[in-house]
Design a protein around this motif. Structure first.
Motif, short mmCIF file in Angstrom:
data_model
loop_
_atom_site.label_atom_id
_atom_site.label_comp_id
_atom_site.label_asym_id
_atom_site.label_seq_id
_atom_site.Cartn_x
_atom_site.Cartn_y
_atom_site.Cartn_z
N ALA A 1 0.83 -1.22 0.00
CA ALA A 1 0.00 0.00 0.00
C ALA A 1 0.86 1.26 0.00
N TYR A 2 1.93 1.30 0.81
CA TYR A 2 2.77 2.50 0.86
C TYR A 2 3.42 2.75 -0.49
N ALA A 3 3.94 1.71 -1.12
CA ALA A 3 4.57 1.86 -2.43
C ALA A 3 3.56 2.35 -3.45
N GLU A 4 2.34 1.85 -3.41
CA GLU A 4 1.29 2.30 -4.33
C GLU A 4 1.05 3.80 -4.16
N ARG A 5 1.01 4.26 -2.91
CA ARG A 5 0.80 5.69 -2.65
C ARG A 5 1.96 6.52 -3.17
N VAL A 6 3.19 6.05 -2.96
CA VAL A 6 4.38 6.76 -3.46
C VAL A 6 4.32 6.86 -4.99
N LEU A 7 4.00 5.77 -5.64
CA LEU A 7 3.96 5.76 -7.10
C LEU A 7 2.84 6.66 -7.63
N ASP A 8 1.73 6.72 -6.91
CA ASP A 8 0.65 7.62 -7.31
C ASP A 8 1.10 9.08 -7.28
N VAL A 9 1.87 9.45 -6.26
CA VAL A 9 2.38 10.82 -6.18
C VAL A 9 3.38 11.07 -7.32
N ALA A 10 4.27 10.13 -7.55
CA ALA A 10 5.25 10.28 -8.64
C ALA A 10 4.54 10.48 -9.97
N ASP A 11 3.42 9.81 -10.15
CA ASP A 11 2.66 9.92 -11.39
C ASP A 11 2.01 11.30 -11.56
N LEU A 12 1.81 12.02 -10.46
CA LEU A 12 1.19 13.35 -10.51
C LEU A 12 2.17 14.45 -10.92
N ILE A 13 3.46 14.23 -10.74
CA ILE A 13 4.46 15.27 -10.98
C ILE A 13 4.48 15.60 -12.48
N PRO A 14 4.26 16.86 -12.81
CA PRO A 14 4.22 17.24 -14.23
C PRO A 14 5.58 17.13 -14.92
N PRO A 15 5.57 16.91 -16.23
CA PRO A 15 6.83 16.91 -16.98
C PRO A 15 7.59 18.22 -16.74
#
Length: 146
Positions: free
Chosen positions: A28-42
């Motif tokens: 679950a923690y890794a999923e949350r981290v990856l979700d944030v990383a996915d939000l960071i704009p180019p």
């Protein structure tokens, strides 16, 4: 979480099976981290500490571990060290992404090993403003700091 950012792996690339064999599914923690990383704009970055602060959970080392094991599925190059130094052994691949996205860089001095630039953290760092569906501290208008 987006799967279209895979380019052969990120820092500490996870095995082709999607992670260490002891995990049947993504923690679950890794999923949350990856979700944030996915939000960071180019063209923008967040530090490991920024991501932890955004989540209100863990710290830079926990975020780094999640990114090392599972980060190849997201734009891993957008989660970085707070000093702007590119990840060892991933510098050239990350640099390709930064240049393609227009991420602000500080050119390396002639004395720098390999003349690898650093990220211009003052200009590249993203505080999370404008991200949809966010509830983290940085997403609420507080700038994240490491």
């Amino acid at each position: 979480m987006s799967q279209d950012h895979t380019d052969g792996g990120g820092p500490g690339t996870a095995p082709a099976g999607g992670g260490p064999p002891e995990y049947a599914e993504l923690p679950a923690y890794a999923e949350r981290v990856l979700d944030v990383a996915d939000l960071i704009p180019p063209g923008r970055v967040m530090t490991y500490g920024d991501v932890a602060e955004w989540l209100g959970d863990g710290g830079p080392r926990q975020v780094g571990r999640a990114m090392a094991l599972y980060g190849s599925a997201v734009p891993w190059w957008r989660v970085v060290r707070s000093d702007g130094t590119l990840l060892p052994s991933h510098e050239l691949r990350a640099l390709e992404h930064y240049r393609a996205e227009g991420t602000p860089l500080r050119e390396a001095s002639r004395q720098a090993e390999g003349h690898i630039p650093k990220l211009d953290m003052r200009r590249a760092r993203w505080d999370g403003r404008g991200a949809e569906g966010t509830g983290g501290a940085a997403g609420e208008g507080e700038e994240a700091h490491t």
